[in-house]
Design an enzyme around this catalytic site. Structure first.
Site, PDB file in Angstrom:
ATOM      1  N   ASP A 478      63.888  -9.696  67.447  1.00  0.00           N
ATOM      2  CA  ASP A 478      65.190 -10.329  67.629  1.00  0.00           C
ATOM      3  C   ASP A 478      65.135 -11.080  68.954  1.00  0.00           C
ATOM      4  OD1 ASP A 478      67.799 -11.077  67.921  1.00  0.00           O
ATOM      5  OD2 ASP A 478      68.642  -9.053  67.863  1.00  0.00           O
ATOM      6  N   GLU A 486      63.525 -12.462  63.316  1.00  0.00           N
ATOM      7  CA  GLU A 486      62.555 -13.469  62.879  1.00  0.00           C
ATOM      8  C   GLU A 486      61.251 -12.768  62.499  1.00  0.00           C
ATOM      9  OE1 GLU A 486      65.269 -14.229  65.982  1.00  0.00           O
ATOM     10  OE2 GLU A 486      63.256 -13.506  66.468  1.00  0.00           O
ATOM     11  N   ASP A 512      52.869 -15.797  52.219  1.00  0.00           N
ATOM     12  CA  ASP A 512      51.862 -16.335  53.126  1.00  0.00           C
ATOM     13  C   ASP A 512      51.927 -17.837  53.389  1.00  0.00           C
ATOM     14  OD1 ASP A 512      51.152 -13.746  52.709  1.00  0.00           O
ATOM     15  OD2 ASP A 512      49.300 -14.182  51.636  1.00  0.00           O
ATOM     16  N   GLU A 713      49.027 -10.902  39.005  1.00  0.00           N
ATOM     17  CA  GLU A 713      49.644 -10.975  40.328  1.00  0.00           C
ATOM     18  C   GLU A 713      50.835 -11.933  40.324  1.00  0.00           C
ATOM     19  OE1 GLU A 713      48.208 -11.865  44.940  1.00  0.00           O
ATOM     20  OE2 GLU A 713      46.818 -12.118  43.274  1.00  0.00           O
TER      21      GLU A 713
END
Length: 741
Positions: A478, A486, A512, A713
């Site tokens: 924070d 974040e 990612d 996946e």
């Protein structure tokens, strides 16, 4: 080299060999499915007809046929094209041959060289029968029946003249498979048979791992010894590993190079109507201590193979009954496939993995570790049929929670690492990652496990650990101290440059390579410091909507745990903090012009709408953060075919976005975790029909969900084609939850 993209897996935990009663049990009284040994679990006698009928109903839910031509199990994409079966957390696995392939044995084993799967053989124990000097042809009669059932593999052969051979493989413990060959003479005359087994090693093509395994004759069969090989990205052994075949009856073994022939010392004589069962075990161990325990495990199984079979059948009947309860009949085979996927990916304690855990996929080279947010999602699904295993997989990650007295990173006290493996960096492991954490879904997972298992002791154990993890987020992520966090990066040698920190922060999100993390769009990091000026790590220069919605849900789950344990004041405080996060997300992250939730710029507070709409904007529905009006706007876009309402819902990037790529990892492919969150978000706000229709569309479109193909996946949202890893655990776990709705 290891690819830069981090894939994700949920951790799991269950000890050696659990036998569960098949009947329904109230949640608070569900037996722990992990007895120390199946032979000591109190289950005696053969499985009942009802149990057998239940398991037979789910034959071949997954195609487990194939025979490898080489030791390396991956195709060009790194996936093993042969689906395998393992159980009880074993680190070795098997498959069935196809009818046109060599018969008489089970494909394999596939073994995990600490962090990487390899085929040890295409069939190390193939049985051969001869009579009066003439070999009996297993393919010479009726077509063999090569079948997988929940908890076992079976082969049946008709050899002529009333002679039948049945082979069954099941696991007796977390290091040992039990194989039985039943010979039955239904003919009119006596049969006298000689029995032998043969097998050949499949050696890796590259040195030095090529010379790691070698065959030796053992006292009761054949064994494989391993040399020490430390190839960080390919093959890891310490030289103490063993694979050993142990027969119940006396045998003679001759080893010639990479091949062996093991012969039964005495002939098998079968009078008309008689039958004889031959039993042997196949154990794979890492250390001398494991070898000693596995030897005892194997001997116990060989003394009482019927008891092992009955215990396994009862345990699997329990899994199946609980997994299919409340599931429409047309979906039940898919539910059992989910269970089979999760159980095959279950690894028992070894190396630095201290509790039973579920890895993302045994079918993919890089996925034999335990990831944090995979674990949280996997645990929620596994709790449906095995709450004890679900609890242990959570423990497997919290075993490595950073402590305040850490010598390396005391500033990260409370953090859960991204992923843990058999090896940490001190023992040559390269996959272990503490550069970042993962989204905070642990309290939700713990509460879901409790809902199914009813273990209040587990709640008391986890509450302080979950609290420390939550506090870490606000201390280390924070940046403005305003109650919004974040994604970021830790103080770690791998985070030496800003671009390294951005990469770690993107990993921390779990998404990612999502467009919102593109450096070209302005993504960078800012340093976080403690009250005394010490560097704590880095935050992205953007507050992330999914992270803060997850944190609101985390507070609510912690509040539920505290209330269940009688701490009303703490529960009330946590609910108040959740409400405050909700207000901040609603007020700052929802953009009326686009009808969507977006990340915001850390410096200006501006909503980052130029990066397009990502599926993370639907998380405020799952968490209950959105106002009814905001939820209606999000629903409209979730259902719009030009946005997220694609043939297979819901892509990770809106179809209308300039960055949409239906084949892109987190740039358009559909992941079942985000699909689950979106569907549950719709349901939370009362749109049950929308949720049902989205689930039906998923089941009708995603490849492999309805047939015998593997769960994937992620999926192409336009065609339903499965992509990337096969037999993926969090897909199985969250699909299992969706099948019940």
């Amino acid at each position: 080299m290891k690819p830069l993209t981090r894939r994700h897996v949920l951790a799991t935990t269950v000890a050696a060999g659990t036998a569960l009663a098949a009947g329904g049990v109230a949640p608070a009284a569900v037996a722990d499915e992990r007895p120390t040994s199946p032979a000591d679990d109190g289950t005696a006698g053969p499985a009942g007809n009802g149990t057998a009928a239940l398991l037979d109903r789910y034959a071949d839910v997954l195609d487990l046929h194939g025979t490898p031509a080489q030791a390396y199990p991956g195709d060009a994409g790194g996936n093993n094209p042969i689906n395998v079966f393992a159980d009880l957390g074993a680190w070795h696995a098997y498959a069935l041959p196809r009818p046109q392939e060599p018969l008489g044995g089970f494909t394999g084993p596939l073994h995990v060289a600490q962090e990487y799967p390899w085929w040890l053989s295409d069939g190390l124990s193939r049985i051969h029968l001869s009579e009066q000097g003439r070999a009996l042809d297993l393919a010479g009669g009726a077509a063999p029946r090569l079948t997988s059932l929940p908890g076992l593999l079976r082969q049946s052969y008709e050899l002529g003249g009333g002679l039948e051979l049945t082979l069954e493989l099941r696991f007796a413990g977390n290091r040992t498979a039990l194989v039985r060959a039943r010979l039955a003479n239904d003919g009119a005359g006596e049969r006298t048979l000689r029995v032998a087994w043969t097998g050949t090693l499949l050696r890796p093509a590259d040195a030095p791992q090529r010379d790691a395994p070698h065959l030796v004759a053992a006292e009761r069969g054949v064994a494989v010894r391993f040399a020490r090989v430390r190839r960080t990205w390919d093959y890891l052994t310490d030289g103490t590993e063993r694979f050993e075949v142990r027969h119940a009856a006396p045998v003679r073994t001759i080893v010639s190079g990479d091949s062996h022939r093991t012969e039964l010392a005495d002939a098998v004589r079968l009078a008309p109507g008689a039958a004889r069962t031959l039993a042997w075990t196949e154990s794979y161990t890492f250390t001398e201590a494991e070898y000693a325990r596995a030897a005892a495990e194997a001997d116990a199984a060989l003394r009482a193979p019927d008891r092992v079979a009955a215990a396994g059948a009862a345990r699997w009947a329990g899994y199946v009954a609980r997994a299919t309860e409340g599931v429409p009949a047309a979906r039940r085979r898919a539910a059992v496939k989910c269970v089979q996927t999760l159980v095959t990916n279950w690894r028992s304690p070894a190396g630095r993995i201290r509790h039973d855990a579920i890895t993302p996929s045994l079918s993919y080279k890089w996925f034999s570790g335990v990831w944090a947010w995979d674990t949280w999602k996997q645990a929620a699904g596994t709790a449906v049929f095995a709450p004890g295993l679900a609890a242990d997989q959570i423990r497997a990650m919290f075993d490595h929670q950073i402590r305040p007295d850490s010598a390396d990173r005391p500033q990260d006290a409370g953090m859960i690492p991204d992923c843990v493996f058999y090896n940490d960096p001190s023992t040559g492991g390269g996959n272990w990652n503490e550069r970042n954490s993962k989204p905070p879904l642990a309290a939700w997972a713990v509460w879901e496990v409790y809902r199914h298992g009813g273990d209040r002791t587990f709640l008391r154990e986890m509450l302080p650990k979950l609290t420390a993890y939550q506090e870490w987020w606000y201390r280390n992520r924070d940046h403005e101290g305003e109650g919004l966090c974040e994604y970021g990066a830790t103080v770690d040698p791998g985070n030496a440059a800003p671009q390294d920190c951005v990469l770690a922060a993107a990993w921390e999100s779990g998404m990612d390579n999502a467009p919102r993390f593109d450096a070209a769009l302005g993504t960078t990091v800012v340093a976080n410091h403690g009250a005394q000026g010490a560097l704590l790590g880095w935050s992205l220069t953007q507050r992330s909507v999914d992270l803060n919605a997850y944190l609101a849900a985390d507070h609510r789950s912690l509040a539920a745990i505290a209330a269940e344990l009688g701490d009303r004041a703490t529960a009330q405080r946590l609910r108040g903090r959740a409400d405050a996060i909700d207000r901040a997300v609603r007020d700052t992250m929802f953009d009326p012009a686009t009808g969507w939730f977006h990340d915001t710029d850390l410096a200006t507070g501006a909503r980052l709408t130029g990066r397009g709409r990502g599926i993370e904007g639907a998380i405020p529905l799952w968490s209950g953060t959105a106002t009814p009006a905001q939820a209606r706007a999000v629903r409209r876009l979730l259902l719009d075919p030009a946005e997220f309402g694609t043939a297979l819902p819901f892509p990770t990037v809106a179809r209308s976005s300039a960055y949409f790529d239906p084949a892109g990892y987190w740039r358009g492919l559909a992941w079942l975790d985000q699909t689950y969150f979106a569907i549950e978000g719709l349901r939370r706000y009362g749109w049950n029909q929308d949720a049902r229709q989205a689930t039906d569309r998923l089941l009708a479109t995603a490849a492999g969900l309805g047939g015998d193909g593997p769960l994937r996946e992620n999926y192409d949202p336009l065609t339903g084609e499965g992509r990337n890893s096969t037999n993926f655990s969090w897909s199985a776990a969250l699909l299992l939850l969706l099948l019940r709705s």
